[in-house]
Design a protein around this motif. Structure first.
Motif, PDB file in Angstrom:
ATOM      1  N   ALA A 116      13.490 -18.409  22.301  1.00 43.43           N
ATOM      2  CA  ALA A 116      14.592 -17.874  23.112  1.00 43.43           C
ATOM      3  C   ALA A 116      15.737 -18.872  23.212  1.00 43.43           C
ATOM      4  CB  ALA A 116      14.084 -17.498  24.498  1.00 43.43           C
ATOM      5  N   LEU A 117      15.417 -20.162  23.359  1.00 42.40           N
ATOM      6  CA  LEU A 117      16.469 -21.188  23.409  1.00 42.40           C
ATOM      7  C   LEU A 117      17.284 -21.206  22.117  1.00 42.40           C
ATOM      8  CD1 LEU A 117      14.771 -24.291  25.071  1.00 42.40           C
ATOM      9  CD2 LEU A 117      16.778 -23.065  25.893  1.00 42.40           C
ATOM     10  N   LEU A 118      16.580 -21.204  20.996  1.00 44.82           N
ATOM     11  CA  LEU A 118      17.281 -21.261  19.720  1.00 44.82           C
ATOM     12  C   LEU A 118      18.106 -20.001  19.487  1.00 44.82           C
ATOM     13  CD1 LEU A 118      17.848 -22.735  17.064  1.00 44.82           C
ATOM     14  CD2 LEU A 118      15.930 -21.480  16.092  1.00 44.82           C
ATOM     15  N   LEU A 119      17.517 -18.848  19.689  1.00 45.54           N
ATOM     16  CA  LEU A 119      18.255 -17.599  19.465  1.00 45.54           C
ATOM     17  C   LEU A 119      19.436 -17.473  20.417  1.00 45.54           C
ATOM     18  CD1 LEU A 119      15.326 -15.106  18.856  1.00 45.54           C
ATOM     19  CD2 LEU A 119      16.926 -16.033  17.180  1.00 45.54           C
ATOM     20  N   GLY A 120      19.225 -17.862  21.674  1.00 44.66           N
ATOM     21  CA  GLY A 120      20.321 -17.819  22.640  1.00 44.66           C
ATOM     22  C   GLY A 120      21.455 -18.753  22.252  1.00 44.66           C
ATOM     23  N   ARG A 121      21.109 -19.941  21.824  1.00 44.62           N
ATOM     24  CA  ARG A 121      22.143 -20.906  21.425  1.00 44.62           C
ATOM     25  C   ARG A 121      22.902 -20.432  20.191  1.00 44.62           C
ATOM     26  NH1 ARG A 121      25.849 -24.341  23.084  1.00 44.62           N
ATOM     27  NH2 ARG A 121      26.329 -25.875  21.485  1.00 44.62           N
ATOM     28  N   LEU A 122      22.177 -19.910  19.210  1.00 43.03           N
ATOM     29  CA  LEU A 122      22.848 -19.419  18.003  1.00 43.03           C
ATOM     30  C   LEU A 122      23.733 -18.208  18.309  1.00 43.03           C
ATOM     31  CD1 LEU A 122      20.040 -19.829  15.327  1.00 43.03           C
ATOM     32  CD2 LEU A 122      22.047 -21.272  15.700  1.00 43.03           C
ATOM     33  N   ALA A 123      23.250 -17.317  19.167  1.00 41.92           N
ATOM     34  CA  ALA A 123      24.065 -16.154  19.542  1.00 41.92           C
ATOM     35  C   ALA A 123      25.324 -16.609  20.282  1.00 41.92           C
ATOM     36  CB  ALA A 123      23.252 -15.191  20.396  1.00 41.92           C
ATOM     37  N   PHE A 162      16.281  -8.044   7.667  1.00 41.19           N
ATOM     38  CA  PHE A 162      15.460  -9.195   7.280  1.00 41.19           C
ATOM     39  C   PHE A 162      15.248 -10.126   8.473  1.00 41.19           C
ATOM     40  CE2 PHE A 162      15.258 -13.583   5.634  1.00 41.19           C
ATOM     41  CZ  PHE A 162      14.042 -13.497   4.966  1.00 41.19           C
ATOM     42  N   VAL A 163      16.306 -10.387   9.234  1.00 38.67           N
ATOM     43  CA  VAL A 163      16.212 -11.263  10.404  1.00 38.67           C
ATOM     44  C   VAL A 163      15.282 -10.655  11.448  1.00 38.67           C
ATOM     45  CG1 VAL A 163      17.511 -12.198  12.365  1.00 38.67           C
ATOM     46  CG2 VAL A 163      18.411 -12.427  10.046  1.00 38.67           C
ATOM     47  N   VAL A 164      15.405  -9.354  11.679  1.00 38.57           N
ATOM     48  CA  VAL A 164      14.528  -8.688  12.649  1.00 38.57           C
ATOM     49  C   VAL A 164      13.067  -8.787  12.196  1.00 38.57           C
ATOM     50  CG1 VAL A 164      13.902  -6.431  13.612  1.00 38.57           C
ATOM     51  CG2 VAL A 164      16.282  -7.168  13.592  1.00 38.57           C
ATOM     52  N   PHE A 165      12.820  -8.597  10.909  1.00 40.70           N
ATOM     53  CA  PHE A 165      11.461  -8.702  10.378  1.00 40.70           C
ATOM     54  C   PHE A 165      10.920 -10.119  10.557  1.00 40.70           C
ATOM     55  CE2 PHE A 165       8.682  -9.695   6.706  1.00 40.70           C
ATOM     56  CZ  PHE A 165       7.623  -8.870   7.033  1.00 40.70           C
ATOM     57  N   MET A 166      11.732 -11.125  10.269  1.00 41.86           N
ATOM     58  CA  MET A 166      11.296 -12.512  10.425  1.00 41.86           C
ATOM     59  C   MET A 166      11.021 -12.837  11.899  1.00 41.86           C
ATOM     60  SD  MET A 166      10.950 -13.506   7.419  1.00 41.86           S
ATOM     61  CE  MET A 166      10.576 -15.210   7.682  1.00 41.86           C
ATOM     62  N   LEU A 167      11.843 -12.323  12.799  1.00 41.06           N
ATOM     63  CA  LEU A 167      11.607 -12.546  14.225  1.00 41.06           C
ATOM     64  C   LEU A 167      10.309 -11.872  14.666  1.00 41.06           C
ATOM     65  CD1 LEU A 167      15.186 -12.138  15.680  1.00 41.06           C
ATOM     66  CD2 LEU A 167      13.862 -14.241  15.481  1.00 41.06           C
ATOM     67  N   ARG A 212       7.668 -11.326  12.815  1.00 42.33           N
ATOM     68  CA  ARG A 212       6.558 -12.146  12.313  1.00 42.33           C
ATOM     69  C   ARG A 212       6.413 -13.416  13.140  1.00 42.33           C
ATOM     70  NH1 ARG A 212       6.501 -13.633   6.506  1.00 42.33           N
ATOM     71  NH2 ARG A 212       4.447 -14.290   7.130  1.00 42.33           N
ATOM     72  N   ARG A 213       7.534 -14.004  13.522  1.00 37.13           N
ATOM     73  CA  ARG A 213       7.516 -15.240  14.309  1.00 37.13           C
ATOM     74  C   ARG A 213       6.872 -14.998  15.668  1.00 37.13           C
ATOM     75  NH1 ARG A 213       6.721 -19.538  16.132  1.00 37.13           N
ATOM     76  NH2 ARG A 213       8.171 -20.755  17.320  1.00 37.13           N
ATOM     77  N   PHE A 214       7.295 -13.939  16.353  1.00 36.74           N
ATOM     78  CA  PHE A 214       6.754 -13.668  17.678  1.00 36.74           C
ATOM     79  C   PHE A 214       5.295 -13.203  17.607  1.00 36.74           C
ATOM     80  CE2 PHE A 214      11.220 -13.561  19.006  1.00 36.74           C
ATOM     81  CZ  PHE A 214      11.128 -14.409  20.100  1.00 36.74           C
ATOM     82  N   ARG A 215       4.912 -12.554  16.533  1.00 34.17           N
ATOM     83  CA  ARG A 215       3.525 -12.128  16.383  1.00 34.17           C
ATOM     84  C   ARG A 215       2.593 -13.337  16.307  1.00 34.17           C
ATOM     85  NH1 ARG A 215       2.079  -8.928  11.156  1.00 34.17           N
ATOM     86  NH2 ARG A 215       2.077 -11.066  10.428  1.00 34.17           N
ATOM     87  N   ARG A 216       3.050 -14.429  15.732  1.00 34.83           N
ATOM     88  CA  ARG A 216       2.232 -15.639  15.627  1.00 34.83           C
ATOM     89  C   ARG A 216       2.110 -16.388  16.949  1.00 34.83           C
ATOM     90  NH1 ARG A 216       4.877 -16.729  10.388  1.00 34.83           N
ATOM     91  NH2 ARG A 216       6.354 -17.955  11.568  1.00 34.83           N
ATOM     92  N   LEU A 217       2.881 -16.000  17.955  1.00 41.75           N
ATOM     93  CA  LEU A 217       2.853 -16.710  19.227  1.00 41.75           C
ATOM     94  C   LEU A 217       1.745 -16.220  20.148  1.00 41.75           C
ATOM     95  CD1 LEU A 217       6.663 -16.831  20.031  1.00 41.75           C
ATOM     96  CD2 LEU A 217       5.248 -18.643  19.078  1.00 41.75           C
ATOM     97  N   PHE A 218       1.155 -15.072  19.836  1.00 37.79           N
ATOM     98  CA  PHE A 218       0.188 -14.479  20.747  1.00 37.79           C
ATOM     99  C   PHE A 218      -1.101 -14.144  20.017  1.00 37.79           C
ATOM    100  CE2 PHE A 218       4.428 -13.311  22.176  1.00 37.79           C
ATOM    101  CZ  PHE A 218       4.423 -13.867  23.439  1.00 37.79           C
ATOM    102  N   GLY A 219      -2.195 -14.262  20.740  1.00 38.94           N
ATOM    103  CA  GLY A 219      -3.481 -13.867  20.195  1.00 38.94           C
ATOM    104  C   GLY A 219      -4.083 -14.901  19.272  1.00 38.94           C
ATOM    105  N   ARG A 220      -5.308 -14.622  18.878  1.00 35.92           N
ATOM    106  CA  ARG A 220      -6.047 -15.549  18.026  1.00 35.92           C
ATOM    107  C   ARG A 220      -5.456 -15.565  16.622  1.00 35.92           C
ATOM    108  NH1 ARG A 220     -11.515 -13.577  16.906  1.00 35.92           N
ATOM    109  NH2 ARG A 220     -11.668 -13.475  19.151  1.00 35.92           N
ATOM    110  N   GLN A 221      -5.315 -16.781  16.092  1.00 35.06           N
ATOM    111  CA  GLN A 221      -4.788 -16.987  14.739  1.00 35.06           C
ATOM    112  C   GLN A 221      -5.838 -17.727  13.918  1.00 35.06           C
ATOM    113  OE1 GLN A 221      -1.601 -15.869  13.972  1.00 35.06           O
ATOM    114  NE2 GLN A 221      -1.579 -15.086  16.066  1.00 35.06           N
ATOM    115  N   ILE A 222      -6.055 -17.270  12.714  1.00 35.49           N
ATOM    116  CA  ILE A 222      -6.981 -17.955  11.813  1.00 35.49           C
ATOM    117  C   ILE A 222      -6.292 -19.223  11.289  1.00 35.49           C
ATOM    118  CG2 ILE A 222      -8.290 -17.775   9.651  1.00 35.49           C
ATOM    119  CD1 ILE A 222      -9.347 -15.972  11.866  1.00 35.49           C
TER     120      ILE A 222
END
Length: 184
Positions: free
Chosen positions: A106-113, A14-19, A21-31
């Protein structure tokens, strides 16, 4: 595989899927999807209020949260300046600057890890002693500041997208038709 092993595996998937989706929204055109953005803003405002309530108990946490909120708003303003808005046949859209989102994630994931690996022995010891095993997670001003940074960034960025999206042209620019020759 036993049921106790399935739960962490399912959560990890679930976490991998959410990540993803999160990273997919960071690149390219978004409606621009105003309803979804408003729901996200509302949810993040609730998180911000809960963080502020927690921050009132400790001055270091309140300062960290204030700095995080300020930094997030500043990053959102920079991100909005680097965002391009356009109107396409699919509707109004925007292209975010991916660098800011990647760095924040990356900051958040690094800090949580880091917190998870450093505090794993503490959690095990607290659990064995009958204390709250997650109490140590709740006392880090740096982690609190990062949460504030990310929450404020997304609230301000999505608000700016909604406002910037309303200032974008309603229709795509139409190329000028070539001049017609007069009928003889």
């Amino acid at each position: 595989m036993t049921p106790t092993a399935l739960a962490p595996a399912g959560f990890a998937m679930f976490v991998v899927f959410m990540l993803y989706r999160r990273f997919r929204r960071l690149f390219g055109r978004q409606i621009v999807q105003p309803a979804r953005m408003k729901v996200r803003i509302a949810m993040l405002v609730v998180v911000a209020v809960l963080l502020m309530l927690r921050g009132t108990r400790d001055p270091a946490m309140a300062l960290a949260l204030t700095l995080g909120f300020g930094g997030g708003a500043l990053l959102a303003a920079i991100g909005l300046r680097l965002t391009t808005f356009e109107t396409t046949p699919e509707g109004r859209s925007y292209t975010p600057h991916g660098g800011i989102g990647v760095v924040l994630s990356a900051l958040l994931l690094g800090r949580l890890a880091y917190r998870a690996f450093v505090l794993a022995p503490v959690i095990d010891g607290a659990h064995a002693a009958g204390a709250d095993p997650f109490g140590a997670f709740q006392r880090s001003p740096l982690t609190f500041a990062l949460f504030g940074l990310i929450v404020a960034y997304h609230v301000a960025y999505y608000t700016g997208i909604l406002l910037g999206g309303t200032r974008a042209p309603k229709t795509a620019p139409i190329a000028a038709a070539p001049p017609r020759e007069p009928d003889a």
